[in-house]
Design a protein around this motif. Structure first.
Motif, PDB file in Angstrom:
ATOM      1  N   ASP A   1       0.831  -1.207   0.000  1.00 11.91           N
ATOM      2  CA  ASP A   1       0.000   0.000   0.000  1.00 11.91           C
ATOM      3  C   ASP A   1       0.869   1.262   0.000  1.00 11.91           C
ATOM      4  OD1 ASP A   1      -2.294  -1.582   0.130  1.00 11.91           O
ATOM      5  OD2 ASP A   1      -2.233  -1.650   2.328  1.00 11.91           O
ATOM      6  N   ALA A   2       2.123   1.099   0.426  1.00 12.91           N
ATOM      7  CA  ALA A   2       2.991   2.273   0.544  1.00 12.91           C
ATOM      8  C   ALA A   2       3.506   2.743  -0.810  1.00 12.91           C
ATOM      9  CB  ALA A   2       4.172   1.946   1.462  1.00 12.91           C
ATOM     10  N   ALA A   3       3.684   1.815  -1.750  1.00  7.67           N
ATOM     11  CA  ALA A   3       4.185   2.178  -3.090  1.00  7.67           C
ATOM     12  C   ALA A   3       3.726   1.095  -4.067  1.00  7.67           C
ATOM     13  CB  ALA A   3       5.712   2.289  -3.086  1.00  7.67           C
ATOM     14  N   PRO A   4       3.471   1.471  -5.326  1.00 10.62           N
ATOM     15  CA  PRO A   4       2.997   0.480  -6.296  1.00 10.62           C
ATOM     16  C   PRO A   4       4.102  -0.511  -6.665  1.00 10.62           C
ATOM     17  CG  PRO A   4       3.421   2.569  -7.372  1.00 10.62           C
ATOM     18  CD  PRO A   4       3.567   2.824  -5.903  1.00 10.62           C
ATOM     19  N   LEU A   5       3.723  -1.795  -6.749  1.00 12.69           N
ATOM     20  CA  LEU A   5       4.663  -2.835  -7.158  1.00 12.69           C
ATOM     21  C   LEU A   5       4.892  -2.763  -8.675  1.00 12.69           C
ATOM     22  CD1 LEU A   5       6.274  -5.464  -6.455  1.00 12.69           C
ATOM     23  CD2 LEU A   5       4.198  -6.712  -7.117  1.00 12.69           C
ATOM     24  N   VAL A   6       6.146  -2.740  -9.077  1.00  5.18           N
ATOM     25  CA  VAL A   6       6.485  -2.773 -10.503  1.00  5.18           C
ATOM     26  C   VAL A   6       6.527  -4.241 -10.939  1.00  5.18           C
ATOM     27  CG1 VAL A   6       8.216  -2.197 -12.238  1.00  5.18           C
ATOM     28  CG2 VAL A   6       7.826  -0.665 -10.291  1.00  5.18           C
ATOM     29  N   GLU A   7       5.623  -4.646 -11.816  1.00  7.76           N
ATOM     30  CA  GLU A   7       5.580  -6.032 -12.283  1.00  7.76           C
ATOM     31  C   GLU A   7       6.606  -6.193 -13.404  1.00  7.76           C
ATOM     32  OE1 GLU A   7       1.659  -7.379 -13.156  1.00  7.76           O
ATOM     33  OE2 GLU A   7       0.853  -6.819 -11.190  1.00  7.76           O
ATOM     34  N   THR A   8       7.735  -6.791 -13.065  1.00  8.33           N
ATOM     35  CA  THR A   8       8.857  -6.900 -13.992  1.00  8.33           C
ATOM     36  C   THR A   8       9.554  -8.230 -13.788  1.00  8.33           C
ATOM     37  OG1 THR A   8      10.977  -5.923 -14.637  1.00  8.33           O
ATOM     38  CG2 THR A   8      10.360  -5.716 -12.340  1.00  8.33           C
ATOM     39  N   THR A   9      10.271  -8.660 -14.819  1.00  7.71           N
ATOM     40  CA  THR A   9      11.072  -9.877 -14.698  1.00  7.71           C
ATOM     41  C   THR A   9      12.535  -9.542 -14.450  1.00  7.71           C
ATOM     42  OG1 THR A   9      11.325  -9.937 -17.106  1.00  7.71           O
ATOM     43  CG2 THR A   9       9.526 -11.235 -16.159  1.00  7.71           C
ATOM     44  N   ASP A  10      12.827  -8.274 -14.172  1.00  5.80           N
ATOM     45  CA  ASP A  10      14.179  -7.825 -13.874  1.00  5.80           C
ATOM     46  C   ASP A  10      14.242  -7.475 -12.393  1.00  5.80           C
ATOM     47  OD1 ASP A  10      16.598  -6.524 -13.533  1.00  5.80           O
ATOM     48  OD2 ASP A  10      16.473  -5.417 -15.410  1.00  5.80           O
ATOM     49  N   SER A  11      14.902  -8.301 -11.592  1.00  6.85           N
ATOM     50  CA  SER A  11      14.928  -8.083 -10.142  1.00  6.85           C
ATOM     51  C   SER A  11      15.625  -6.778  -9.775  1.00  6.85           C
ATOM     52  CB  SER A  11      15.607  -9.269  -9.443  1.00  6.85           C
ATOM     53  OG  SER A  11      16.908  -9.461  -9.944  1.00  6.85           O
ATOM     54  N   ASP A  12      16.660  -6.408 -10.504  1.00  2.96           N
ATOM     55  CA  ASP A  12      17.342  -5.147 -10.210  1.00  2.96           C
ATOM     56  C   ASP A  12      16.410  -3.958 -10.417  1.00  2.96           C
ATOM     57  OD1 ASP A  12      19.689  -6.421  -9.569  1.00  2.96           O
ATOM     58  OD2 ASP A  12      20.531  -6.270 -11.593  1.00  2.96           O
ATOM     59  N   GLU A  13      15.580  -4.043 -11.449  1.00  2.00           N
ATOM     60  CA  GLU A  13      14.630  -2.959 -11.702  1.00  2.00           C
ATOM     61  C   GLU A  13      13.654  -2.821 -10.536  1.00  2.00           C
ATOM     62  OE1 GLU A  13      11.134  -1.651 -14.934  1.00  2.00           O
ATOM     63  OE2 GLU A  13      12.337  -3.466 -15.255  1.00  2.00           O
TER      64      GLU A  13
ATOM     65  N   THR B   1      11.154   1.802  -0.774  1.00  2.00           N
ATOM     66  CA  THR B   1      10.198   1.941   0.340  1.00  2.00           C
ATOM     67  C   THR B   1      10.222   0.705   1.221  1.00  2.00           C
ATOM     68  OG1 THR B   1       8.788   3.358  -1.026  1.00  2.00           O
ATOM     69  CG2 THR B   1       7.783   2.337   0.918  1.00  2.00           C
ATOM     70  N   MET B   2      10.272  -0.506   0.599  1.00  3.48           N
ATOM     71  CA  MET B   2      10.292  -1.735   1.388  1.00  3.48           C
ATOM     72  C   MET B   2      11.507  -1.760   2.312  1.00  3.48           C
ATOM     73  SD  MET B   2      10.645  -5.726   0.155  1.00  3.48           S
ATOM     74  CE  MET B   2       8.892  -6.038  -0.039  1.00  3.48           C
ATOM     75  N   ILE B   3      12.672  -1.447   1.776  1.00  6.52           N
ATOM     76  CA  ILE B   3      13.891  -1.475   2.596  1.00  6.52           C
ATOM     77  C   ILE B   3      13.800  -0.460   3.725  1.00  6.52           C
ATOM     78  CG2 ILE B   3      16.374  -1.031   2.577  1.00  6.52           C
ATOM     79  CD1 ILE B   3      16.417  -2.097  -0.313  1.00  6.52           C
ATOM     80  N   ASP B   4      13.320   0.752   3.419  1.00  2.00           N
ATOM     81  CA  ASP B   4      13.216   1.787   4.456  1.00  2.00           C
ATOM     82  C   ASP B   4      12.255   1.353   5.549  1.00  2.00           C
ATOM     83  OD1 ASP B   4      14.979   3.328   3.040  1.00  2.00           O
ATOM     84  OD2 ASP B   4      13.444   4.593   2.103  1.00  2.00           O
ATOM     85  N   ARG B   5      11.113   0.822   5.186  1.00  2.00           N
ATOM     86  CA  ARG B   5      10.098   0.474   6.200  1.00  2.00           C
ATOM     87  C   ARG B   5      10.567  -0.703   7.057  1.00  2.00           C
ATOM     88  NH1 ARG B   5       3.862   1.429   5.356  1.00  2.00           N
ATOM     89  NH2 ARG B   5       3.930   3.594   4.661  1.00  2.00           N
TER      90      ARG B   5
END
Length: 861
Positions: A752-764, A773-777
């Motif tokens: 809910d804090a930020a939209p998930l980027v649906e990608t097949t590139d983990s670095d992206e 945001t995930m790391i900060d929280r």
């Protein structure tokens, strides 16, 4: 593109007409001078040294010497030919037939005997060595540098010389670039007819693709020509040798390898049998051929030739005469003797009688002058460059000078010169003949770097040569559904798909084996109690019998082991994973089951081999096994693929060069039957565990690859508590550690804090707003520890891995639209609104996956 200008035959004649003898380096140049002779002349006027020495057209000395050795010496043919070749070549460059003795490394018993035998023959070379031109004659030599040492030895003490080239420049016409050899040949043949054939010459490398193409095209157009195929090149002679080679190949000879023979013998073989072994076919038309191959060493060459003539309704008198010349007509056809015969025909030019009428075909490496008004030069690539002999007696500089001057003269033959070339072939540039480097003061890598024009011709049937056709007022039935295999082929190459619909393909060993393993699996599901060890042995025997025509006999023991291991793998899996009984919504395949038929049983399980056709979705297929209401299974006999690889090759936005839509297509159909449910499709690689079965250490799970379908978008899926629990239990080490320190509500709030980027590139994903945001929280929740950052990245990599190894609702929705687009496109092409291109959605097709490679012509769309 200027080069030194060669004197015209008229100008050259004016300079030499007062002489008694004119020595030329080339026979056609001498003929051109003789045509200008305007006064009575005693004896020959212009003539090359060898022809003057023997007083007639010279015979092939190497063949003459070789036959003389066979008559008197017992030396292996190849060793004999090697010695003779060295002797004659050294003789040409040093002027004496025994000069070879100065080179110890090239002298052995065969060489010594060959020198003695050659010394006894009356040849042009011997006359050039022992005689000279009458010194009373007034002699002039045209371009002496083009004569060999032996030819110069024949000249009188005193003679005059005339240069062949002037100080003026000859402007070479521009190269005319075409897309293919076929276009070049069509251009030439369209310019020639019966009336002008005697005025046309064609220069080409006789070992190139141009030679058979131009010969076939001239024959098809009924245009006479000469100078083309020699004795060995005659199709009937090559086919006879092909027959003898086939007979010695043994029991593994394939029908595909002898198609040309079968055509000549009027033997009709189904396309499906193309990859089968000749010895295993039960075909009455082939019985005599199989018997001949089996007993070949009981035939003499003469007997075999009679068999060939009888079955082709042809007469090979010339070949029979050559066998007699070699004194092997009545010898039995051993493989060693056949090798010697083939070597002889490849090494020596057997003289043939031919009418010198029509278009002249000249070999670029043999001719120095072509006495025709119009001359076409085909190719002009690096294959036109002479390979100077790498022998110590060869003066490399002098040899290069002779070759270069011959090339200069050749390029200027005739009143009109047309240089027809390719600029590239197979995606690589064509290298012009290396002599151009000496003649042209220009840097270049390909013909387009030099003065040139590009030509594109519209292929059209020659007058009277096309096929008749009648318009048919019938509208094609639209294709309403497509299978996974057809879709795979169509996406790779629409043209290949088109031909696969109208051309039958050969039966393949791997397909036959795969079908039989499928049949056994279906049989076992229906009748598990009927299968024991003896039954498995019987099924293995059945498989070997069915596949025997398609595989090598020496592989039978290996295949028996592989088949038994694969059958045991199937039994092991089905014993541990009984399918759920139930009524399937579509009928069974209705296909014959070879295993069930062998045992006299029916197969009517509602969960095996179920065919489906859904016109609303536009797809059809056949499900091998309905494992349960949510799980489908497909048997595979190839190498195992991972779930990630399966999903990757099912991509529709960026198709790969190995498209495979089976799992995606079947799950799309099964979703329509079980909407809103989590489904799976499992590939069971039944041949994957052969080594493990032999070693007695088998885990059937190692042969399974399962791809899941989740009836929701990726974001909703990975936000669920089930995925959170999966990461806690099966995620990477640091991933499990950080998630064990938070509850599910904290995890869900991350999305809910930020939209998930649906990608097949983990670095992206890691570098996105969501990742930061995930790391900060999580650092705020757990603490600013290094393992928190590492664990957070592992969570995001797990999310990407889930997307790369599974299908979601958006994937199947997009696939439904993709199928609709392909069907609409396909039906437009079937009605003729647009062509079926060779290139697929990923660009150039993957030719390893093309079934009709010979029908896909490069450069066409």
């Amino acid at each position: 593109m200027p080069v030194p200008r060669a004197k015209s035959p008229r100008r050259l004649y004016d300079e030499v007409k007062t002489y008694d003898r004119v020595i030329t380096p080339d026979g056609p140049l001498a003929s051109a001078l003789n045509r200008h002779l305007d006064r009575p002349h005693l004896g020959p006027f212009a003539i090359p040294p060898r022809r003057l020495a023997v007083g007639q057209r010279q015979k092939s000395e190497d063949r003459l010497a070789f036959l003389g050795m066979l008559d008197h010496e017992d030396i292996p043919w190849k060793r004999c030919a090697y010695a003779i070749g060295n002797i004659l070549q050294c003789w040409e460059h040093r002027g004496s037939h025994d000069a070879i003795f100065e080179y110890d490394g090239y002298v052995d018993d065969a060489t010594e005997r060959a020198v003695d035998r050659i010394g006894e023959l009356e040849t042009a070379s011997m006359k050039l060595t022992n005689e000279t031109i009458d010194p009373e004659l007034d002699v002039v030599v045209v371009e002496p540098a083009m004569l060999t040492q032996l030819e110069r030895a024949y000249l009188p003490t005193e003679y005059d010389t005339v240069d062949l080239f002037t100080d003026r420049e000859f402007e070479l016409p521009p190269f005319r670039i075409h897309n293919s050899p076929t276009e070049i040949v069509e251009t030439v043949v369209d310019s020639v007819d019966d009336e002008n054939a005697d005025s046309v010459g064609i220069v080409l490398d006789q070992e190139s693709e141009y030679s058979p193409l131009i010969e076939s095209a001239l024959e098809a157009a009924d245009i006479p020509f000469f100078g083309g195929p020699g004795f060995t090149d005659r199709s009937e002679h090559r086919l006879f040798l092909h027959l003898l080679r086939t007979a010695h190949r043994g029991s593994d000879t394939r029908i595909s390898e002898i198609r040309s023979l079968l055509t000549v013998f009027d033997c009709d073989v189904d396309d499906a049998d193309t990859d089968k072994r000749l010895y295993e076919l039960d075909n009455g038309d082939l019985a005599w051929l199989i018997d001949f191959c089996h007993d070949v060493e009981e035939y003499t060459f003469s007997d075999a030739l009679s068999v060939f003539e009888r079955h082709t309704d042809d007469t090979l008198d010339d070949f029979r005469e050559e066998l007699a010349t070699l004194d092997i007509a009545d010898e039995y056809i051993t493989e060693a003797r056949l090798d010697e015969l083939s070597f002889y025909l490849q090494t020596y030019e057997v003289p043939v009688d031919r009418e010198n009428e029509g278009v002249l075909l000249a070999d670029a490496k043999s001719a120095a002058y072509v006495g025709r008004e119009v001359v076409f030069y085909l190719g002009l690539d690096d294959r036109w460059t002479h390979s100077a002999p790498r022998r110590p007696w060869v003066d490399q500089d002098a040899q290069f000078t002779r070759n270069l001057k011959s090339f200069q003269l050749l390029l200027q033959s005739g009143s009109q010169q047309h240089y027809l070339v390719q600029d590239a072939t197979g995606g690589s540039p064509v290298t012009p003949c290396l002599y151009f480097e000496e003649l042209l003061e220009a840097e270049y890598d390909r013909f387009s770097d030099l003065p040139s024009t590009t030509h594109q011709i519209q292929t059209a049937a020659r007058a009277g040569g096309g096929f008749e056709n009648e318009p048919v007022d019938v509208s094609p039935e639209p294709v309403k559904t497509i299978s996974k295999s057809s879709l795979n082929t169509y996406v790779n190459s629409p043209r290949d798909y088109y031909f696969s619909r109208i051309v039958d393909g050969p039966e393949k060993a791997y397909l036959t084996e795969g079908n039989l393993l499928h049949d056994f699996a279906e049989f076992y599901v229906n009748h598990p109690d009927a299968v024991d060890k003896e039954t498995l042995t019987e099924v293995v025997d059945l498989m070997l019998e069915e596949v025997r025509p398609l595989v090598r006999s020496v592989d039978e023991r290996t295949r028996r082991t592989e088949y038994r291991a694969s059958l045991e793998t199937i039994v092991s899996y089905l014993d541990a994973n009984q399918p759920t009984e139930g009524t399937f919504l579509t009928p069974s395949s209705g296909d014959d089951n070879a295993v069930a038929a062998h045992f006299g049983r029916d197969v009517d399980s509602p969960v095996t081999e179920r065919r489906f056709t859904d016109e609303e979705l536009g797809i059809n297929g056949m499900i091998d096994l309905v494992q349960s209401q949510r799980d489908l299974l497909d048997y595979k006999s190839g190498s195992e693929s991972s779930a990630t690889s399966i999903v990757k090759h099912a991509a529709i936005d960026e198709p790969t060069d190995e498209p495979d839509f089976q799992a995606l297509l079947y799950l799309t159909y099964w979703r329509s039957q079980r909407p809103g449910e989590h489904l799976s499709f499992t590939f069971f690689y039944v041949t994957e565990l052969v080594d493990d079965v032999i070693a007695g250490d088998t885990n059937v799970d190692d042969a399974l690859t399962t791809v899941s379908y989740y009836p929701e978008p990726l974001t909703a899926h990975v936000q669920r508590e089930e995925f959170f629990a999966y990461l806690r239990e099966e995620g990477a080490q640091k991933c499990q550690k950080i998630l064990s320190k938070i509850d599910y509500q904290t995890y869900a709030a991350l999305f809910d804090a930020a939209p998930l980027v649906e990608t097949t590139d983990s670095d992206e994903l890691i570098e996105s707003e969501f990742g930061e945001t995930m790391i900060d929280r999580l650092e705020a929740e757990i603490g600013e520890y290094k393992y928190v950052t590492t664990g957070s990245k592992q969570v995001m990599r797990a999310i990407v891995d889930r997307q790369k190894g599974a299908f979601f609702k958006t994937d199947l929705d997009a696939f439904e639209s993709f199928v609709d687009e392909r069907l609409a496109e396909l039906n437009r092409r079937r009605t003729g609104d647009e062509a079926f291109p060779i290139e697929g959605l990923a660009g150039e097709p993957n030719y390893r996956r093309v079934d009709n490679r010979d029908l896909l012509l490069e450069g066409e769309q």
